[in-house]
Scaffold this motif. Structure first.
Motif, PDB file in Angstrom:
ATOM      1  N   TYR A   7       0.859  -1.183   0.000  1.00 21.65           N
ATOM      2  CA  TYR A   7       0.000   0.000   0.000  1.00 21.65           C
ATOM      3  C   TYR A   7       0.892   1.229   0.000  1.00 21.65           C
ATOM      4  O   TYR A   7       2.074   1.141   0.361  1.00 21.65           O
ATOM      5  CB  TYR A   7      -0.930   0.005   1.231  1.00 21.65           C
ATOM      6  N   VAL A   8       0.332   2.363  -0.419  1.00 24.68           N
ATOM      7  CA  VAL A   8       1.114   3.588  -0.541  1.00 24.68           C
ATOM      8  C   VAL A   8       0.458   4.715   0.243  1.00 24.68           C
ATOM      9  O   VAL A   8      -0.757   4.919   0.150  1.00 24.68           O
ATOM     10  CB  VAL A   8       1.267   3.996  -2.023  1.00 24.68           C
ATOM     11  N   ALA A   9       1.247   5.442   1.014  1.00 23.44           N
ATOM     12  CA  ALA A   9       0.770   6.614   1.750  1.00 23.44           C
ATOM     13  C   ALA A   9       1.985   7.399   2.230  1.00 23.44           C
ATOM     14  O   ALA A   9       3.098   6.858   2.302  1.00 23.44           O
ATOM     15  CB  ALA A   9      -0.096   6.200   2.933  1.00 23.44           C
ATOM     16  N   ASP A  10       1.783   8.654   2.570  1.00 20.42           N
ATOM     17  CA  ASP A  10       2.867   9.470   3.119  1.00 20.42           C
ATOM     18  C   ASP A  10       2.921   9.222   4.621  1.00 20.42           C
ATOM     19  O   ASP A  10       2.378   9.976   5.424  1.00 20.42           O
ATOM     20  CB  ASP A  10       2.617  10.947   2.817  1.00 20.42           C
ATOM     21  N   VAL A  11       3.617   8.165   5.004  1.00 19.20           N
ATOM     22  CA  VAL A  11       3.630   7.718   6.398  1.00 19.20           C
ATOM     23  C   VAL A  11       4.343   8.718   7.304  1.00 19.20           C
ATOM     24  O   VAL A  11       3.891   8.989   8.422  1.00 19.20           O
ATOM     25  CB  VAL A  11       4.278   6.329   6.508  1.00 19.20           C
ATOM     26  N   ASP A  12       5.459   9.260   6.855  1.00 20.24           N
ATOM     27  CA  ASP A  12       6.253  10.131   7.718  1.00 20.24           C
ATOM     28  C   ASP A  12       5.965  11.615   7.508  1.00 20.24           C
ATOM     29  O   ASP A  12       6.601  12.468   8.114  1.00 20.24           O
ATOM     30  CB  ASP A  12       7.746   9.863   7.532  1.00 20.24           C
ATOM     31  N   GLY A  13       4.985  11.935   6.649  1.00 18.00           N
ATOM     32  CA  GLY A  13       4.552  13.314   6.499  1.00 18.00           C
ATOM     33  C   GLY A  13       5.557  14.240   5.861  1.00 18.00           C
ATOM     34  O   GLY A  13       5.518  15.454   6.092  1.00 18.00           O
ATOM     35  N   ASP A  14       6.454  13.693   5.023  1.00 16.61           N
ATOM     36  CA  ASP A  14       7.471  14.536   4.403  1.00 16.61           C
ATOM     37  C   ASP A  14       7.115  14.927   2.976  1.00 16.61           C
ATOM     38  O   ASP A  14       7.933  15.506   2.257  1.00 16.61           O
ATOM     39  CB  ASP A  14       8.831  13.846   4.438  1.00 16.61           C
ATOM     40  N   GLY A  15       5.909  14.609   2.546  1.00 17.92           N
ATOM     41  CA  GLY A  15       5.445  15.049   1.244  1.00 17.92           C
ATOM     42  C   GLY A  15       5.623  14.072   0.109  1.00 17.92           C
ATOM     43  O   GLY A  15       5.183  14.344  -1.004  1.00 17.92           O
ATOM     44  N   ASP A  16       6.266  12.927   0.356  1.00 15.99           N
ATOM     45  CA  ASP A  16       6.392  11.920  -0.695  1.00 15.99           C
ATOM     46  C   ASP A  16       5.686  10.628  -0.292  1.00 15.99           C
ATOM     47  O   ASP A  16       5.266  10.453   0.842  1.00 15.99           O
ATOM     48  CB  ASP A  16       7.856  11.656  -1.056  1.00 15.99           C
ATOM     49  N   MET A  17       5.551   9.743  -1.270  1.00 19.91           N
ATOM     50  CA  MET A  17       4.844   8.494  -1.038  1.00 19.91           C
ATOM     51  C   MET A  17       5.759   7.438  -0.426  1.00 19.91           C
ATOM     52  O   MET A  17       6.825   7.124  -0.983  1.00 19.91           O
ATOM     53  CB  MET A  17       4.273   7.962  -2.354  1.00 19.91           C
ATOM     54  N   ASP A  18       5.341   6.890   0.696  1.00 20.32           N
ATOM     55  CA  ASP A  18       6.017   5.752   1.308  1.00 20.32           C
ATOM     56  C   ASP A  18       5.239   4.490   0.954  1.00 20.32           C
ATOM     57  O   ASP A  18       4.099   4.553   0.501  1.00 20.32           O
ATOM     58  CB  ASP A  18       6.094   5.926   2.822  1.00 20.32           C
ATOM     59  N   VAL A  19       5.866   3.349   1.155  1.00 21.13           N
ATOM     60  CA  VAL A  19       5.243   2.075   0.800  1.00 21.13           C
ATOM     61  C   VAL A  19       5.131   1.202   2.041  1.00 21.13           C
ATOM     62  O   VAL A  19       6.075   1.105   2.830  1.00 21.13           O
ATOM     63  CB  VAL A  19       6.042   1.344  -0.297  1.00 21.13           C
ATOM     64  N   LEU A  20       3.981   0.589   2.196  1.00 22.75           N
ATOM     65  CA  LEU A  20       3.768  -0.360   3.284  1.00 22.75           C
ATOM     66  C   LEU A  20       3.565  -1.751   2.682  1.00 22.75           C
ATOM     67  O   LEU A  20       3.043  -1.878   1.573  1.00 22.75           O
ATOM     68  CB  LEU A  20       2.536   0.022   4.111  1.00 22.75           C
ATOM     69  N   GLY A  21       4.001  -2.751   3.403  1.00 25.39           N
ATOM     70  CA  GLY A  21       3.858  -4.111   2.900  1.00 25.39           C
ATOM     71  C   GLY A  21       3.563  -5.092   4.008  1.00 25.39           C
ATOM     72  O   GLY A  21       3.848  -4.841   5.176  1.00 25.39           O
ATOM     73  N   ALA A  22       2.973  -6.220   3.630  1.00 23.37           N
ATOM     74  CA  ALA A  22       2.718  -7.314   4.568  1.00 23.37           C
ATOM     75  C   ALA A  22       3.351  -8.572   4.008  1.00 23.37           C
ATOM     76  O   ALA A  22       3.281  -8.824   2.794  1.00 23.37           O
ATOM     77  CB  ALA A  22       1.222  -7.515   4.765  1.00 23.37           C
ATOM     78  N   ALA A  23       3.975  -9.356   4.896  1.00 26.91           N
ATOM     79  CA  ALA A  23       4.647 -10.587   4.491  1.00 26.91           C
ATOM     80  C   ALA A  23       4.019 -11.765   5.213  1.00 26.91           C
ATOM     81  O   ALA A  23       3.975 -11.789   6.442  1.00 26.91           O
ATOM     82  CB  ALA A  23       6.135 -10.509   4.791  1.00 26.91           C
ATOM     83  N   ALA A  24       3.556 -12.739   4.447  1.00 23.32           N
ATOM     84  CA  ALA A  24       2.852 -13.880   5.033  1.00 23.32           C
ATOM     85  C   ALA A  24       3.768 -14.759   5.871  1.00 23.32           C
ATOM     86  O   ALA A  24       3.355 -15.311   6.889  1.00 23.32           O
ATOM     87  CB  ALA A  24       2.221 -14.720   3.919  1.00 23.32           C
ATOM     88  N   PHE A  25       5.034 -14.878   5.471  1.00 23.06           N
ATOM     89  CA  PHE A  25       5.953 -15.774   6.167  1.00 23.06           C
ATOM     90  C   PHE A  25       6.876 -15.031   7.115  1.00 23.06           C
ATOM     91  O   PHE A  25       7.362 -15.584   8.078  1.00 23.06           O
ATOM     92  CB  PHE A  25       6.802 -16.570   5.156  1.00 23.06           C
ATOM     93  N   GLY A  26       7.147 -13.761   6.822  1.00 23.77           N
ATOM     94  CA  GLY A  26       8.081 -13.002   7.640  1.00 23.77           C
ATOM     95  C   GLY A  26       7.437 -12.340   8.830  1.00 23.77           C
ATOM     96  O   GLY A  26       8.124 -11.810   9.696  1.00 23.77           O
ATOM     97  N   ASP A  27       6.072 -12.371   8.883  1.00 22.50           N
ATOM     98  CA  ASP A  27       5.338 -11.748   9.983  1.00 22.50           C
ATOM     99  C   ASP A  27       5.804 -10.314  10.187  1.00 22.50           C
ATOM    100  O   ASP A  27       6.062  -9.875  11.311  1.00 22.50           O
ATOM    101  CB  ASP A  27       5.513 -12.527  11.293  1.00 22.50           C
ATOM    102  N   ALA A  28       5.933  -9.559   9.085  1.00 20.52           N
ATOM    103  CA  ALA A  28       6.539  -8.230   9.175  1.00 20.52           C
ATOM    104  C   ALA A  28       5.729  -7.200   8.415  1.00 20.52           C
ATOM    105  O   ALA A  28       4.955  -7.504   7.530  1.00 20.52           O
ATOM    106  CB  ALA A  28       7.963  -8.269   8.640  1.00 20.52           C
ATOM    107  N   ILE A  29       5.954  -5.955   8.788  1.00 18.72           N
ATOM    108  CA  ILE A  29       5.421  -4.794   8.091  1.00 18.72           C
ATOM    109  C   ILE A  29       6.597  -3.876   7.774  1.00 18.72           C
ATOM    110  O   ILE A  29       7.475  -3.661   8.606  1.00 18.72           O
ATOM    111  CB  ILE A  29       4.402  -4.036   8.962  1.00 18.72           C
TER     112      ILE A  29
END
Length: 375
Positions: free
Chosen positions: A339-361
Motif C-alpha cells: 500500500y502507498v501513503a505518506d507515512v512520515d509526512g514529508d510530502g512523498d509516497m512511502d510504501v507499506l507491505g505485509a509478508a505472510a511468512f516473515g510476519d513483518a510490516i
C-alpha cells in the motif's frame, strides 16, 4: 487478526430551560381616588371615590400583559412582558413499557408545560399528551426503528423513540453482486464506465471482470469480462494508468507471474487492451497504483509471494507503454500485500507491505531501511 475497535461518542440530548428567579410586581388592578372629574379608563358620570380594579395596562405582542419582567423563559425580554399561559416553555418525553422487563412495546408520552402569564418561571399548567406505541425495546437490547427496513439492530443501552439510546450500530444488509463467480479472490470498486456511480471489479481463477452498477444504487449488476485467460488471477485494482481520464484495470496473476494493466480503450469499459508491466514477477499476488516518484503519472506496485519481493514499476513514458522496475525489498519473506501513503509526512509516497511468512510490516519506497527483526 485485525482487531477493530469502535470509539463510541455518547450523545445526550436534553431539554433544559434555565429560568431566573422573578416575582410579579402587580396584581393587575389600579386604585384611584377621584375628588373631581375622573379621567380614568373607567367611565364615571359623577365624582368617584371608589377603587377601580379594571385592567389598565396594554397587551403585548403575544397577548401578554405589561410588567417589568427582565429574564426567564416566560419573559419576552424584547418587550419585558410576561408570556401568556398558551406559551409552551418546556416539553418532556416520558417512556414506559407494558411489562416490567421492557419486553413489549415501548410507550411514549409528550408532556408540555406552559407559562403562567404572571411569572418569568416556567410554572404554568402541565398538559400531558396521549401515550403512543413507539417500537420494541427488548431485554436483549434489540431496537427496530422500522420493522420493514431495520437499520438499527444492535443497541448498547436500549432504545427510545425506536432509536438506539444513545448510540446505534447500523445493521449491515448483504447484497450479492455475483453468486457464481467461481473461486473469487479479490474485489475493488471504481467508476469503470464513467457514469458517476461505483462499479465493482473482481478476480477469480483466470478471470478479471467488472460489474456495471446498472441502476446506480447497487441493486442491479451487469457483468463484463476484462480478461478470461489471466491464469491465477489474484488481485485487481483500478486507476488511470495512461492518463486519458478514464479508469483502467490492473491485475496480478500468481500462476502466470504477471503484473498487467488493461487499457479502457473506449472509456466506458466495453473494450480492453492488455499491456504487460512485468511478465516474470514470480508468484505475483498483489497490485496497486500510485504516483510513487511524484512526476504526475501513475506508477505500479506489486507484491510477489515466491519472489519475496515488494517492487514498483516507473511509468517511464507516462502513458503506460514503458516500465522500469525498482525493487523496494527483495527479501520480504512471503510478500503478500502493499500500500502507498505518506507515512512520515514529508510530502512523498512511502510504501507499506505485509509478508505472510516473515510476519513483518515495512515502509519507505526509495529509502530502504534495515529491519533488525529480519537480520
Amino acid at each position: 487478526m485485525i482487531d477493530i475497535k469502535y470509539l463510541l461518542m455518547t450523545l445526550v440530548v436534553a431539554s433544559s430551560f434555565g429560568c431566573s428567579d422573578g416575582s410579579s410586581n402587580g396584581d393587575g388592578g389600579t386604585t384611584d381616588t377621584d375628588t373631581d372629574t375622573d379621567t380614568d379608563t373607567v367611565t364615571d358620570t359623577d365624582t368617584d371615590t371608589g377603587t377601580d380594579t379594571g385592567t389598565d395596562f396594554d397587551a403585548g405582542p403575544d397577548g401578554s400583559t405589561a410588567t417589568d419582567c427582565t429574564s426567564g423563559i416566560c419573559c419576552d425580554t424584547s418587550t419585558s412582558l410576561y408570556r401568556l399561559s398558551t406559551y409552551p416553555c418546556d416539553v418532556t418525553i416520558a417512556y414506559s413499557c407494558t411489562s416490567a422487563d421492557c419486553g413489549a412495546d415501548t410507550q411514549e408520552q409528550d408532556t408540555t408545560q406552559y407559562c403562567s402569564g404572571t411569572s418569568e418561571l416556567c410554572n404554568g399548567s402541565i398538559v400531558p399528551g396521549g401515550w403512543i406505541t413507539v417500537d420494541d425495546c427488548a431485554t436483549d437490547a434489540i431496537c427496530e426503528y422500522d420493522t420493514t427496513d431495520s437499520w438499527c439492530t444492535t443497541c448498547l443501552y436500549g432504545c427510545s423513540l425506536g432509536y438506539c439510546n444513545p448510540h446505534c450500530i447500523p445493521a449491515w444488509i448483504e447484497n450479492t453482486v455475483d453468486g457464481a463467480f467461481d473461486g473469487a479472490w479479490s474485489v475493488y470498486a471504481a467508476d469503470v464506465d464513467g457514469d458517476g456511480d461505483m462499479d465493482v471489479l473482481g478476480t477469480a481463477a483466470s478471470d478479471i471482470a467488472w460489474w456495471e452498477n446498472t441502476a446506480g444504487d447497487g441493486t442491479t449488476w451487469t457483468e463484463h469480462t476484462v480478461d478470461g485467460t489471466f491464469n491465477g488471477a489474484y488481485s485487481v485494482y483500478a486507476a488511470d494508468v495512461d492518463g486519458d481520464g478514464d479508469m483502467d484495470v490492473l491485475g496480478a496473476a500468481w500462476s502466470a507471474d504477471d503484473i498487467t494493466w488493461w487499457e479502457n480503450t473506449a472509456g466506458d469499459g466495453t473494450a480492453w487492451t492488455e499491456h504487460t508491466v512485468d511478465g516474470a514477477f514470480d508468484g505475483a499476488v498483489s497490485v496497486y497504483a500510485a504516483d510513487v516518484d511524484g512526476d504526475g503519472d501513475m506508477d505500479v506496485l506489486g507484491a510477489a509471494e515466491s519472489d519475496h519481493a515488494i517492487a514498483w514499476w516507473e511509468n517511464t513514458a507516462g502513458d503506460g507503454t514503458v516500465w522500469t522496475e525498482h525493487t523496494i525489498d527483495g527479501a520480504f519473506n512471503g510478500a503478500s500485500s502493499e500500500y502507498v501513503a505518506d507515512v512520515d509526512g514529508d510530502g512523498d509516497m512511502d510504501v507499506l507491505g505485509a509478508a505472510a511468512f516473515g510476519d513483518a510490516i515495512l515502509k519507505d519506497p526509495l529509502k530502504i531501511r534495515h529491519d533488525p527483526a529480519r537480520s
